[in-house]
Design an enzyme around this catalytic site. Structure first.
Site, PDB file in Angstrom:
ATOM      1  N   CYS A   1     -12.599   8.113 -17.010  1.00  0.00           N
ATOM      2  CA  CYS A   1     -12.995   8.317 -15.761  1.00  0.00           C
ATOM      3  C   CYS A   1     -13.448   9.973 -15.319  1.00  0.00           C
ATOM      4  O   CYS A   1     -12.909  10.868 -16.012  1.00  0.00           O
ATOM      5  CB  CYS A   1     -11.925   7.912 -14.793  1.00  0.00           C
ATOM      6  SG  CYS A   1     -10.614   9.199 -14.455  1.00  0.00           S
TER       7      CYS A   1
ATOM      8  N   ASP B   1     -16.475 -10.521   3.593  1.00  0.00           N
ATOM      9  CA  ASP B   1     -15.643 -11.809   4.073  1.00  0.00           C
ATOM     10  C   ASP B   1     -16.182 -12.182   5.412  1.00  0.00           C
ATOM     11  O   ASP B   1     -17.143 -11.598   6.001  1.00  0.00           O
ATOM     12  CB  ASP B   1     -14.226 -11.063   4.079  1.00  0.00           C
ATOM     13  CG  ASP B   1     -14.192 -10.014   5.158  1.00  0.00           C
ATOM     14  OD1 ASP B   1     -15.035  -9.922   5.803  1.00  0.00           O
ATOM     15  OD2 ASP B   1     -12.933  -9.633   5.295  1.00  0.00           O
TER      16      ASP B   1
ATOM     17  N   HIS C   1     -10.285   7.588 -10.775  1.00  0.00           N
ATOM     18  CA  HIS C   1      -9.533   7.119 -11.736  1.00  0.00           C
ATOM     19  C   HIS C   1      -9.082   5.655 -11.514  1.00  0.00           C
ATOM     20  O   HIS C   1      -9.265   4.812 -12.643  1.00  0.00           O
ATOM     21  CB  HIS C   1      -8.325   7.804 -12.054  1.00  0.00           C
ATOM     22  CG  HIS C   1      -7.136   7.260 -13.036  1.00  0.00           C
ATOM     23  ND1 HIS C   1      -7.351   7.614 -14.404  1.00  0.00           N
ATOM     24  CD2 HIS C   1      -6.224   6.658 -12.884  1.00  0.00           C
ATOM     25  CE1 HIS C   1      -6.690   6.952 -15.065  1.00  0.00           C
ATOM     26  NE2 HIS C   1      -5.779   6.129 -14.548  1.00  0.00           N
TER      27      HIS C   1
ATOM     28  N   GLN D   1      -8.469 -23.708   0.985  1.00  0.00           N
ATOM     29  CA  GLN D   1      -7.353 -23.480   1.760  1.00  0.00           C
ATOM     30  C   GLN D   1      -6.013 -24.540   1.210  1.00  0.00           C
ATOM     31  O   GLN D   1      -6.541 -25.351   0.340  1.00  0.00           O
ATOM     32  CB  GLN D   1      -7.439 -23.224   3.256  1.00  0.00           C
ATOM     33  CG  GLN D   1      -8.174 -22.110   3.525  1.00  0.00           C
ATOM     34  CD  GLN D   1      -7.448 -20.778   3.360  1.00  0.00           C
ATOM     35  OE1 GLN D   1      -6.141 -20.868   3.019  1.00  0.00           O
ATOM     36  NE2 GLN D   1      -7.928 -19.798   3.735  1.00  0.00           N
TER      37      GLN D   1
ATOM     38  N   CYS E   1      -8.819   8.498 -21.149  1.00  0.00           N
ATOM     39  CA  CYS E   1      -9.588   7.699 -19.899  1.00  0.00           C
ATOM     40  C   CYS E   1     -10.914   8.163 -19.715  1.00  0.00           C
ATOM     41  O   CYS E   1     -11.073   9.612 -19.558  1.00  0.00           O
ATOM     42  CB  CYS E   1      -8.651   7.801 -18.925  1.00  0.00           C
ATOM     43  SG  CYS E   1      -9.495   7.060 -17.322  1.00  0.00           S
TER      44      CYS E   1
ATOM     45  N   ASP F   1     -10.614  -9.143  -5.583  1.00  0.00           N
ATOM     46  CA  ASP F   1     -10.757  -7.882  -4.507  1.00  0.00           C
ATOM     47  C   ASP F   1      -9.437  -7.464  -4.003  1.00  0.00           C
ATOM     48  O   ASP F   1      -8.707  -8.332  -3.898  1.00  0.00           O
ATOM     49  CB  ASP F   1     -11.791  -8.059  -3.425  1.00  0.00           C
ATOM     50  CG  ASP F   1     -11.080  -8.921  -2.307  1.00  0.00           C
ATOM     51  OD1 ASP F   1     -10.646 -10.172  -2.453  1.00  0.00           O
ATOM     52  OD2 ASP F   1     -10.626  -8.042  -1.296  1.00  0.00           O
TER      53      ASP F   1
ATOM     54  N   GLY G   1     -12.378 -13.819   9.185  1.00  0.00           N
ATOM     55  CA  GLY G   1     -11.239 -14.546   9.749  1.00  0.00           C
ATOM     56  C   GLY G   1      -9.750 -13.825   9.410  1.00  0.00           C
ATOM     57  O   GLY G   1      -8.920 -13.925  10.206  1.00  0.00           O
ATOM     58  N   PHE G   2      -9.806 -13.344   8.162  1.00  0.00           N
ATOM     59  CA  PHE G   2      -8.597 -12.857   7.572  1.00  0.00           C
ATOM     60  C   PHE G   2      -8.107 -11.683   8.542  1.00  0.00           C
ATOM     61  O   PHE G   2      -6.947 -11.851   9.109  1.00  0.00           O
ATOM     62  CB  PHE G   2      -8.708 -12.405   6.382  1.00  0.00           C
ATOM     63  CG  PHE G   2      -7.574 -11.819   5.753  1.00  0.00           C
ATOM     64  CD1 PHE G   2      -6.163 -12.722   5.560  1.00  0.00           C
ATOM     65  CD2 PHE G   2      -7.091 -10.264   5.804  1.00  0.00           C
ATOM     66  CE1 PHE G   2      -5.018 -12.113   5.079  1.00  0.00           C
ATOM     67  CE2 PHE G   2      -6.026  -9.950   5.200  1.00  0.00           C
ATOM     68  CZ  PHE G   2      -5.152 -10.575   4.796  1.00  0.00           C
TER      69      PHE G   2
ATOM     70  N   CYS H   1      -9.776  12.182 -15.276  1.00  0.00           N
ATOM     71  CA  CYS H   1      -9.501  12.613 -16.665  1.00  0.00           C
ATOM     72  C   CYS H   1     -10.488  13.342 -17.411  1.00  0.00           C
ATOM     73  O   CYS H   1      -9.810  14.165 -18.110  1.00  0.00           O
ATOM     74  CB  CYS H   1      -8.951  11.219 -17.321  1.00  0.00           C
ATOM     75  SG  CYS H   1      -7.219  10.508 -16.276  1.00  0.00           S
TER      76      CYS H   1
ATOM     77  N   ASP I   1     -12.986 -19.154   7.657  1.00  0.00           N
ATOM     78  CA  ASP I   1     -11.835 -20.171   7.353  1.00  0.00           C
ATOM     79  C   ASP I   1     -10.749 -19.907   8.336  1.00  0.00           C
ATOM     80  O   ASP I   1     -10.737 -18.972   9.122  1.00  0.00           O
ATOM     81  CB  ASP I   1     -11.407 -19.964   5.830  1.00  0.00           C
ATOM     82  CG  ASP I   1     -10.830 -18.303   5.618  1.00  0.00           C
ATOM     83  OD1 ASP I   1     -11.301 -17.586   6.500  1.00  0.00           O
ATOM     84  OD2 ASP I   1     -10.257 -18.070   4.576  1.00  0.00           O
TER      85      ASP I   1
ATOM     86  N   GLY J   1      -5.780 -17.653   1.201  1.00  0.00           N
ATOM     87  CA  GLY J   1      -4.679 -18.134   1.681  1.00  0.00           C
ATOM     88  C   GLY J   1      -3.498 -17.756   0.601  1.00  0.00           C
ATOM     89  O   GLY J   1      -2.213 -18.109   0.840  1.00  0.00           O
TER      90      GLY J   1
END
Lengths: 565, 415
Positions: B310, B91, B339, B191, B308, B270, B94-95, B313, B145, B220
């Protein structure tokens, strides 16, 4: 109740220098249930667990770490539920099943108490021991322990014994009581219930050698073990057991309470204020020295004198490799727990030492540019690197200077066949491989992995990265360090075995190598003090006051709790 | 970047694409786990790869503070530093400037903030952000941004939108001059707050620059706004963004959000949610999240989810043992993290498969029936999916519908 655990444990050891010389041996575990018979060469590593897990290692990483073969499982954390969860699992290997260990590779030793937790505990009773769990202290009586062992079917199980976890010194009366109880409890543990004729005598029981730091009390306990069993005690103890000692597979020495009592002894004789009676920390300034090792060896010999030499000797919570070497040399110990190396991983230390110690005269220290540990004023090297230290911020070398990483070793031996300048650390931090397979979540995912080959050797994780992870409080730091430290520690024990295999002259050579190790590496462990301090600073800088005091106590006395989740 | 759409859903806007970056091919739509400080919490990069994940996210703000650009440069970039051989996205920082620092002041030049080390005023400009991201070396980098909270109203929202467009121009210029634009791909961030007009203007401006950006993010959002507005914003942006560019919805991680976004035409998302919630003992399942700390799991010998694949599991790890260790042992966090990441990957993998097979609408219905069947469907999901031709309630006239955001949590033993 179903039948007793059926594993049989045999130990064959040999020493070229008598009953107490350094010795190598082999443990043979036959579970008599169709799983392979397991053999381990000794001296061997016993990995510590916390709440049933190897701290900081997910199951896949446990299986990646070849150093993990024997696991010590303190049962007490499971006392928070009644009946305890491991007793509900069933099957042939309930502990392996519950905890994800492989019956074909892992040997599980069940013990009630965590031998590295020295916190003050309420006193034991005539027929119970106090254990610690998240819901507080729980009493475990003799019958319950027998049942738990029967239901959990561990490969080895430690009988209950009465070790006081109240502040030292302990009175003569307390020691006598401790011996009486421990003997009676062992006899009870070995006794098969007359109501259950199908049950067989367990052949996988370890016993703590009791008696504290009183040599006479220790001999007394050992003699009681080797006395002929009296008629009134005989029912349920089937032949060929003439003595209780016949019924045990090996002996356990817990160093933590002994170190604590020895330290209290010293401060008393020097008129110093007694130690903080609240805490008996394993890591809390318990340091080994020539003096304490000599005292411990004398105590162990007092116990072993009346006993035959052919049983396994397990030591828990040694505080340094120096201490281990001296106990191997002066007593002959076979299994050593890994608490010390695992705790080092908690506080950010990457171990970097070998036995036999590298020779300064060879250029090996500089191979592929991994700087060796810091030398202290007396020119002795640290046993590892405190990766919290800012000096590692720009250090892009593999973790240990005394071991190669997998990738550079592969590059060093193209086809010349020339020997490597030093051994390779096979841990996942130093010799990581890309995974053998990746999960595909849709049919088109094959496009994503088409040009990426599996199971290839990757460059090692470097000090600067682990330093970064430690300072940003990332759990991955500890995962990498645990895998590394256990591997280095296992290599240390393997180095001991190697020297001892050299035949008739092995004893002398071993003595020389022990002396050279003592001259090479710092035993005062200044590095540990520094790492603990920096670890606490980072912990505090994070500014979460959650049960801070309790947590500190807990953290310093057990492993795996170093990271705030 | 090579970006190729392989299949489109016949009903919704969902699509399957292949995105080739410098570190390999990633199949979209996908969920990107977050390695804020250059590690997925508790895992090694090899463990992450084994889960079938090959695009993860690092945070520029954090890596710039620690280990710092100098260390990353010495290591040869963030890939090498963390031992990650696959695709990486950063990223812009900015966030975090806005979310982590109370003292950040936005000027036309850049974001002025107090250094967390010495409190000295420090300026992060668009050029500086790109330069840092160049040192990190991620395959996808984001423009700086001007982020305002999605709850902000008034002229500040429009100001931030226009500034974001101007900063995009500066990022593009700096990036192109650096010569790194052949290996690293710059994404623009749309934005405009929750105002359709502003979003539209921003879209127009950014689409006009399409030849200079590799993809588009929708920024945003997911900052506490109403879900019914959230999906409309996503839809508006995804509808208008060009087909031949990947679309990335930032900060989205709940299963229902992911599937709605995919149906609306989003390719990437994400969120720290699956890894963070794992550390608190919450495991994600096709029947909703499971709080493993609750006493009711203490003696439950089942895995988190039957079948599952993973590592947790499939190794036979029981809910009982996770109950015993969750929040007390780091290894329990690792197990649940593994998992949860597989759960996210399976949702998205299942979507890819269904889109290719032409069964995506059924896939959505099946997923929502499992996930919310008992508790009730969130109304906003029903509305959002109706907008792309899928009626979750079609064959379920008796299904309960819950207004509000409808997140379903197992808070206590009473639940």
């Amino acid at each position: 109740m179903t039948s007793r655990p059926l594993s049989t444990v045999a130990f064959t050891g040999s020493s070229s220098s008598g009953k107490y010389g350094p010795r190598t041996g082999r443990i043979r575990i036959d579970r008599q249930d169709g799983t392979p018979i397991l053999h381990t060469d000794t001296p061997a590593l016993l990995t510590a667990t916390s709440r049933g897990l190897v701290p900081h290692l997910s199951r896949d990483n446990v299986h990646l770490t070849q150093a993990i073969r024997h696991l010590q499982l303190p049962f007490e954390s499971f006392l928070d539920r009644n009946p305890p969860v491991p007793t509900l699992v069933g099957g042939t290997h309930p502990l392996h099943t519950l905890l994800g260990f492989s019956p074909d590779n892992h040997i599980v030793i069940l013990t009630l108490r965590d031998p590295s937790d020295g916190r003050k505990m309420p006193p034991n009773g005539t027929d119970f021991v106090s254990g610690q769990c998240t819901r507080g202290v729980r009493k475990v009586n003799l019958t319950a322990w027998k049942n738990y062992a029967a239901q959990c079917k561990p490969d080895l199980v430690v009988a209950l014994s009465d070790t006081p976890f109240t502040p030292a010194p302990h009175s003569q009366k307390r020691l006598t009581k401790s011996i009486e109880r421990s003997i009676a409890w062992l006899a009870d543990f070995l006794r098969v219930s007359p109501a259950d004729p199908s049950a067989t005598q367990p052949r996988n029981v370890l016993v703590h050698l009791a008696g504290g730091i009183e040599p006479s009390a220790r001999s007394e306990f050992a003699e009681r073990l080797s006395e002929p069993i009296e008629q009134k005690d005989a029912p349920g103890l089937s032949p060929p057991m003439n003595t209780l000692n016949d019924g045990v597979a090996g002996y356990v020495f817990d160093l933590l309470p002994l170190h604590t009592a020895l330290a209290a002894d010293v401060s008393r004789s020097e008129g110093l204020a007694s130690l903080d009676d609240d805490l008996l920390h394993a890591s809390h300034h318990q340091r080994s020295s020539h003096e304490t090792s000599t005292e411990l060896a004398e105590l162990f010999r007092a116990s072993l004198d009346p006993l035959p030499a052919d049983k396994l000797r397990v030591i828990n919570s040694p505080t340094s490799p120096h201490e281990i070497l001296r106990l191997v040399r002066d007593v002959g110990v076979d299994v050593v727990d890994g608490f010390w190396a695992q705790r080092a991983a908690d506080i950010g230390i990457a171990l970097d030492f070998r036995f036999p110690a590298p020779r300064h005269s060879t250029p090996e220290f500089s191979v592929k540019g991994a700087p060796p540990p810091l030398a202290r004023k007396d020119e002795k090297l640290d046993l590892g690197h405190n990766l919290f230290d800012p000096r590692y911020r720009h250090d892009h070398a593999r973790l240990a200077s005394s071991f190669l990483d997998g990738k550079s070793s592969a590059e060093l031996t193209p086809d010349s066949g020339s020997p490597l300048p030093m051994p390779v650390c096979s841990c996942h931090a130093c010799s990581p491989h890309s995974p053998a397979s990746r999960m595909l979540h849709s049919p088109v995912d094959v496009h994503a992995w088409a040009d990426v080959s599996p199971s290839t050797l990757q460059p090692p994780f470097v000090r600067a990265y682990v330093h970064h992870l430690l300072h940003t409080h990332e759990m991955s730091a500890h995962s990498l360090l645990v895998m590394h430290n256990l591997t280095v520690f296992a290599a240390f024990l393997s180095g001991i075995r190697e020297v001892l295999r050299h035949g008739d002259t092995a004893g002398d050579e071993f003595d020389r190598e022990v002396a050279r190790f003592e001259e090479t590496y710092d035993e005062r462990m200044s590095l540990w003090n520094e790492a603990e301090r920096m670890w606490l600073e980072v912990e505090h800088a994070r500014g979460k006051g959650r049960l801070a005091r309790e947590k500190e106590k807990q953290a310093a006395s057990t492993i795996g709790t170093a990271v705030d989740l | 970047m090579q970006f190729e759409v392989l299949a489109k859903c016949h009903t919704t806007r969902a699509r399957v694409s292949r995105m080739r970056l410098a570190h390999g091919v990633t199949m979209l739509p996908t969920f990107m786990p977050v390695a804020t400080q250059a590690a997925i919490k508790g895992l090694t990069p090899q463990q992450v790869e084994a889960l079938g994940v090959n695009l993860i996210l690092n945070n520029t703000y954090h890596l710039n503070l620690r280990p710092g650009i100098e260390v990353l440069k010495q290591a040869g970039g963030a890939h090498k530093f963390q031992g990650w051989n696959h695709n990486l996205l950063t990223d812009s920082g900015g966030f975090q400037l806005v979310s982590l620092s109370k003292f950040t002041k936005i000027t036309e030049e850049g974001a002025l903030f107090a250094s967390p080390f010495d409190g000295e005023p420090t300026m992060l400009t668009p050029e500086e952000s790109i330069s840092i991201q160049h040192a990190i070396g991620a395959d996808i980098i984001m423009q700086l941004d001007d982020v305002v909270s999605s709850l902000t109203v008034g002229p500040r929202v429009e100001e931030a939108m226009w500034r974001t467009v101007r900063w995009l121009d500066r990022c593009i210029e700096f990036h192109q001059k650096s010569g790194k634009d052949t290996v690293q791909n710059l994404f623009a961030i749309v934005q405009g707050g929750l105002e359709p007009d502003l979003r539209d203007k921003c879209l127009d401006e950014m689409i006009a620059r399409r030849d200079k950006v590799a993809g588009y993010a929708i920024g945003g959002l997911s900052g506490g706004e109403e879900k019914d507005i959230f999906w409309r914003m996503i839809k508006q942006c995804a509808d208008k963004l060009p087909d031949d560019r990947p679309r990335y919805s930032m900060g989205i991680g709940f299963a229902e959000d992911l599937l709605v976004c995919v149906a609306l035409g989003v390719d990437m998302a994400d969120c720290v949610f699956p890894t963070r919630t794992a550390r608190f003992g919450v495991a994600l399942t096709s029947k909703g999240p499971l709080n493993l700390r609750l006493g009711k799991h203490a003696k439950d010998m089942r895995p988190i989810e039957e079948g599952c694949p993973c590592p947790t599991c499939s190794s036979g790890m029981t809910r009982a043992l996770l109950n015993h260790t969750a929040t007390l042992e780091t290894a329990a966090a690792h197990a649940i993290t593994q998992h949860n990441l597989v759960f996210q990957a399976r949702i998205m993998g299942g979507a890819r498969e269904a889109i290719i097979d032409g069964t995506f609408p059924q896939y959505l219905k099946q997923f929502f029936a499992n996930y919310f069947g008992d508790a009730g469907y969130p109304e906003w999901c029903v509305n959002a999916l109706r907008s792309v031709g899928v009626d979750l309630l079609e064959d379920r006239p008796d299904a309960k519908v819950i207004s509000g955001d409808g997140a379903k949590w197992e808070y206590s033993d009473a639940a």
